[in-house]
Design a protein around this motif. Structure first.
Motif, short mmCIF file in Angstrom:
data_model
loop_
_atom_site.label_atom_id
_atom_site.label_comp_id
_atom_site.label_asym_id
_atom_site.label_seq_id
_atom_site.Cartn_x
_atom_site.Cartn_y
_atom_site.Cartn_z
N ASP A 36 22.08 -22.92 54.58
CA ASP A 36 22.37 -21.57 54.09
C ASP A 36 23.48 -20.92 54.90
N GLU A 37 23.53 -21.19 56.20
CA GLU A 37 24.58 -20.63 57.04
C GLU A 37 25.95 -21.18 56.65
N GLN A 38 26.01 -22.47 56.32
CA GLN A 38 27.27 -23.06 55.89
C GLN A 38 27.72 -22.47 54.56
N LEU A 43 31.35 -18.97 51.58
CA LEU A 43 31.45 -17.82 50.67
C LEU A 43 32.32 -16.72 51.28
N ALA A 44 32.11 -16.46 52.56
CA ALA A 44 32.89 -15.43 53.24
C ALA A 44 34.38 -15.79 53.25
N PHE A 45 34.69 -17.05 53.48
CA PHE A 45 36.09 -17.49 53.50
C PHE A 45 36.74 -17.22 52.14
N PRO A 135 25.21 -12.18 41.98
CA PRO A 135 24.19 -11.91 43.00
C PRO A 135 24.12 -13.00 44.05
N GLU A 136 23.69 -12.63 45.26
CA GLU A 136 23.55 -13.58 46.36
C GLU A 136 22.37 -13.20 47.25
N SER A 137 21.27 -12.77 46.63
CA SER A 137 20.12 -12.29 47.39
C SER A 137 19.30 -13.43 47.98
N THR A 138 19.25 -14.57 47.29
CA THR A 138 18.45 -15.69 47.77
C THR A 138 19.36 -16.88 48.09
N GLN A 139 18.78 -17.87 48.76
CA GLN A 139 19.56 -19.06 49.10
C GLN A 139 20.06 -19.78 47.85
N GLU A 140 19.19 -19.83 46.83
CA GLU A 140 19.60 -20.49 45.58
C GLU A 140 20.74 -19.75 44.92
N GLU A 141 20.68 -18.41 44.94
CA GLU A 141 21.77 -17.62 44.35
C GLU A 141 23.07 -17.79 45.13
N ARG A 142 22.94 -17.88 46.45
CA ARG A 142 24.15 -18.08 47.26
C ARG A 142 24.77 -19.44 47.00
#
Length: 258
Positions: A36-38, A43-45, A135-142
């Protein structure tokens, strides 16, 4: 026996070809194994890259859309108001539509510019807002958002590339040449007037092309180099799929790696 080996060889080649077409892209398989951190980092990049390029992309897109729209309307008005112009020629009053006809062609060319931008909008100007709505609330969404973000970045890069491609240049040349032909063949003006029409239209086209931003193309290369390895995702889709076929006295060996 030789017949069976030949048949197996041909079958192996066919299977390899089919697998090369339908096998999943390695980038997606790699993405599924990300922590999830990766995912957040990638995503931030992409989010920062798209946001950084948006102001100039919006200026270019909406600026040219507005310029083409105003030019089309203005030329249409000038063509209409000057259509009934006359001049004295050989002691007689005749129609003088040279200016109006030139404005008519210019207005049509500007209208084509409006249409091209509406049919194929400049993706880097719109992508950041679209990405923000996902949306990006959960790990799956992210995870799903990252896949969508990567596609957006590639779409932005492809749109920039197509906007400066040879085919785009040729389309512009064709449209401007068509306007010049109409000036000469339909309106019976001089070759000089036709050349001026072509040159002025081409000058606007080149200005449009060479002022177009290309930041997303560089951002995609940076993203691929940092996170997807040498060659990037676009190249890896073909380079990482490998197959081999070996024939030996006891039979045939087929191996496929992806």
């Amino acid at each position: 026996m030789k017949h069976l080996l030949d048949k197996a060889f041909c079958l192996g080649l066919a299977v390899a070809f089919i697998l090369s077409l339908v096998s999943p892209a390695p980038a997606r398989a790699q993405g599924a194994a990300l922590s999830d951190e990766q995912v957040k980092e990638r995503l931030a990049f992409i989010d920062n890259a798209l946001k950084a390029g948006q102001p100039r992309a919006e200026t270019w897109f909406y600026g040219w859309l507005g310029a083409y729209s105003v030019g089309s309307v203005a030329c249409g008005i000038l063509a209409g108001t000057n259509w009934a112009n006359t001049k004295i020629e050989g002691g007689e009053t005749v129609n003088d539509r040279k200016s109006a006809e030139g404005m008519l062609i210019s207005g049509a060319t500007f209208l084509l510019g409006v249409g091209s931008l509406l049919v194929d909008p400049f993706t880097p100007a719109l992508a950041p807002d679209e990405l923000r709505r996902i949306p990006e609330s959960t790990q799956e969404e992210r995870q799903a958002k990252l896949e969508r973000a990567e596609k957006m970045l590639r779409d932005c890069a492809r749109r920039e590339t197509s906007g400066r491609s040879l085919s785009y240049h040729l389309l512009n040349i064709g449209a401007n040449a068509a306007g010049a032909v109409v000036i000469k063949a339909a309106f019976h003006q001089s070759w000089g007037s036709a050349l001026v029409t072509f040159a002025s239209g081409e000058a606007v086209s080149l200005l449009n092309i060479f002022t177009q931003p290309t930041r997303a193309t560089r951002d995609l290369k940076d993203y691929e180099a940092k996170y997807l390895g040498k060659g990037g995702a676009l190249a890896s889709a073909t380079s990482e799929r490998k197959w081999s076929l070996s024939v030996w006295p006891g039979g045939l060996t087929f191996r496929y790696e992806f």
